[in-house]
Design a protein around this motif. Structure first.
Motif, PDB file in Angstrom:
ATOM      1  N   VAL A 214      47.099  39.344  38.488  1.00 43.98           N
ATOM      2  CA  VAL A 214      46.644  39.304  39.775  1.00 43.98           C
ATOM      3  C   VAL A 214      44.944  38.874  40.072  1.00 43.98           C
ATOM      4  O   VAL A 214      44.774  38.322  41.451  1.00 43.98           O
ATOM      5  N   LEU A 215      44.309  39.073  39.022  1.00 40.47           N
ATOM      6  CA  LEU A 215      42.912  38.782  39.495  1.00 40.47           C
ATOM      7  C   LEU A 215      42.498  37.430  39.812  1.00 40.47           C
ATOM      8  O   LEU A 215      41.658  37.054  40.345  1.00 40.47           O
ATOM      9  N   PRO A 216      43.367  36.326  39.262  1.00 40.16           N
ATOM     10  CA  PRO A 216      43.104  34.934  39.794  1.00 40.16           C
ATOM     11  C   PRO A 216      43.346  34.881  41.393  1.00 40.16           C
ATOM     12  O   PRO A 216      42.726  33.928  41.750  1.00 40.16           O
ATOM     13  N   ARG A 217      43.691  35.646  41.966  1.00 38.35           N
ATOM     14  CA  ARG A 217      43.965  35.695  43.366  1.00 38.35           C
ATOM     15  C   ARG A 217      42.689  36.359  44.137  1.00 38.35           C
ATOM     16  O   ARG A 217      42.743  36.562  45.367  1.00 38.35           O
ATOM     17  N   TRP A 218      41.934  37.318  43.202  1.00 35.38           N
ATOM     18  CA  TRP A 218      40.907  38.097  43.880  1.00 35.38           C
ATOM     19  C   TRP A 218      39.409  37.354  44.094  1.00 35.38           C
ATOM     20  O   TRP A 218      39.693  36.001  43.410  1.00 35.38           O
ATOM     21  N   ARG A 219      38.508  37.707  44.971  1.00 35.87           N
ATOM     22  CA  ARG A 219      37.392  36.732  44.818  1.00 35.87           C
ATOM     23  C   ARG A 219      36.454  37.154  43.667  1.00 35.87           C
ATOM     24  O   ARG A 219      36.672  38.129  43.043  1.00 35.87           O
ATOM     25  N   PRO A 220      35.380  36.323  43.208  1.00 39.71           N
ATOM     26  CA  PRO A 220      35.002  36.194  42.084  1.00 39.71           C
ATOM     27  C   PRO A 220      34.192  37.749  41.770  1.00 39.71           C
ATOM     28  O   PRO A 220      34.380  38.446  40.975  1.00 39.71           O
TER      29      PRO A 220
END
Length: 520
Positions: A214-220
């Motif tokens: 899921v982290l690819p959908r989080w902001r940096p």
């Protein structure tokens, strides 16, 4: 049901009822989640958008003591104010008719108790003896809003539980230079106390697997914080604490303790979802979060809550085995400042949501907040900038477009106008750009607002020229449809006048003339 048609459950960070919501709150999770929910509804997808007040937080008790009132009275009065501000700004939560937020009542407390008791019965909790700061004169154990000091990770001033600046947690005796938040002169000692806790480290493998997905959908920046937290030993989660405000902990090893307020957020989200979907007493409070339903939860919260909403709540779900769905993303905002300083209730450096709408038309306020909300970095709210920016980028060109379109359509009356292939391609390009803003993979309300402003200016210029009237009408109809999640009152007036606001209106050769509602 396909993956794209799954029921979305949107949870905005549970507001603490120790005062009204100010514009800094509103421009964070509540507006962003509202825009996403409206987009999903317009796309015909099932969605529940909800939250619940976080009555058990120690910030309620500490504020109540400062104001000379009771926590219960403060929570009740603040909840009414919060509901008023949400309604004023057009935040449309899923709720029964005439309601906004779920009641924090006996059923709520039953839900919290059932949730933690299930963990205890499954052997997930551990008895742990910890050192807790203790205010000697007040006779009070200190945690969260009752505790202040310096962050052990970055050195910034911090409350107990977590640091607003760096996002790292602190538990028990970890906060440096510990002081009683209500009386800095009250001597603070440390006392050992037995609590029940959930060891986060036992779920490391599942955490790492989940975040790899899921982290690819989080902001940096929040994604970087999650990686920082996973790169070090993970803390235990206190499940019970010695306190006098909150849901009583139902465990023999910890008599007189309450459920740790941050642990309540997960069953609170389940309870709020149940309530928003009709509060059917024949269904358990966690019905809509069961894995068998296949729903897709999405969280909306601030950077300072990445640890709690991102990791703590996830571990609480994981500890229940395969019973529950897991969040597909967290949409995380940074701090929104007022005149380049942090919003502050204690210093009265704030603008409440209802106050903003009382002095600014709702759509104008929503547009400015959408354009300037702090998605990836701190941004600033400024009344003068609100007036200048919205006049230049929204109301001025929008009303000119409305007037020019009325002039162009007057000679043709109600006669449908031809849409060319070039006009349909133009519509599709615009729709694709806005859809990218509203989907989770590239979700950005600020980018959507900027694209809408650019489109208004472009169509205003086109309306002054000799281009195809049918193509212009099609483009303006598309503008109205894609601006609807932000310009809610304008969209409602357009729909009442018969304008079709479907996001995908389908291929059409002709379009009937219509009028654009002006902005106040």
């Amino acid at each position: 049901m396909t993956a794209e048609q799954r029921h979305r459950i949107l949870i905005a960070a549970t507001p603490t009822p120790n005062g009204d919501l100010h514009v800094g709150h509103m421009a964070g999770p509540y507006l962003a989640a509202d825009v996403y929910a409206r987009y999903l509804r317009a796309a015909g997808l099932p969605v529940t958008y909800t939250t619940a007040t976080d009555d058990s937080q120690t910030y309620v008790t500490s504020t109540a003591r400062r104001q000379g009132t009771t926590p219960a009275r403060l929570a009740a009065e603040s909840t009414l104010a919060i509901e008023g501000s949400l309604t004023a700004l057009g935040i449309e939560l899923s709720a029964p008719e005439g309601r906004v937020l779920p009641p924090i009542d006996a059923r709520y407390r039953e839900a919290v108790t059932e949730f933690v008791r299930a963990l205890h019965e499954a052997g997930r909790l551990r008895t742990l003896t910890v050192r807790l700061p203790y205010a000697e004169r007040a006779g009070q154990y200190l945690y969260d809003g009752l505790l202040s000091g310096s962050c052990p990770s970055c050195g910034a001033a911090s409350s107990g539980g977590g640091c607003e600046d760096c996002g790292h947690p602190n538990n028990f005796d970890e906060l440096r230079e510990a002081r009683y938040a209500l009386d800095a002169e009250d001597p603070v000692s440390y006392r050992e106390e037995t609590i029940l806790a959930l060891p986060m480290e036992e779920y490391r493998a599942e955490l790492e697997a989940h975040f790899a997905e899921v982290l690819p959908r989080w902001r940096p920046r929040p994604a970087r914080l999650v990686r920082e937290l996973l790169d070090r030993p993970l803390p235990v989660i206190p499940v019970t604490v010695p306190g006098d405000w909150g849901v009583p902990a139902p465990f023999a090893p910890t008599p007189g303790q309450v459920v740790y307020p941050w642990v309540e957020a997960m069953p609170a989200s389940m309870y709020a979802t149940w309530w928003a979907n009709g509060a059917d007493r024949s269904l358990p409070y966690d019905e809509y979060w069961k894995a068998s339903h296949g729903a897709e939860p999405v969280y909306f919260h601030g950077f300072d809550n990445v640890y709690h909403w991102g990791l703590v709540d996830l571990v609480l779900l994981l500890a229940h085995g395969d019973r529950y769905v897991r969040p597909s993303a967290s949409v995380v905002n940074e701090f929104y400042e007022l005149d380049h300083a942090k919003f502050s209730t204690s210093r009265n450096h704030l603008i409440r949501g209802a106050e903003l709408v009382a002095e600014t038309p709702r759509d104008t306020a929503r547009f400015y907040l959408a354009l300037t909300l702090p998605e990836r970095e701190r941004t600033n709210f400024d009344r003068a900038a609100l007036a200048e920016v919205t006049a230049r980028r929204l109301t001025g060109p929008w009303n000119e477009l409305a007037a020019r379109l009325a002039e162009r359509t007057e000679p043709v009356g109600a006669e449908p106008q031809q849409i060319t292939a070039a006009g349909r391609a133009d519509e599709e390009r615009f729709a694709a750009a806005l859809r990218d803003c509203f989907e989770l993979t590239g979700f950005s309300v600020a980018r959507a607002a900027a694209l809408l402003a650019d489109r208004i200016a472009e169509l205003n210029e086109r309306a002054a020229g000799p281009g195809e009237l049918g193509d212009l009408l099609a483009a303006v109809r598309s503008l109205l449809a894609w601006s609807a999640p932000i310009l809610v009152d304008t969209a409602r007036r357009a729909a009442e006048a018969g304008v079709v606001l479907a996001l995908d209106a389908g291929p059409a050769d002709k379009i009937a003339p219509f009028r654009v509602p002006p902005l106040p």
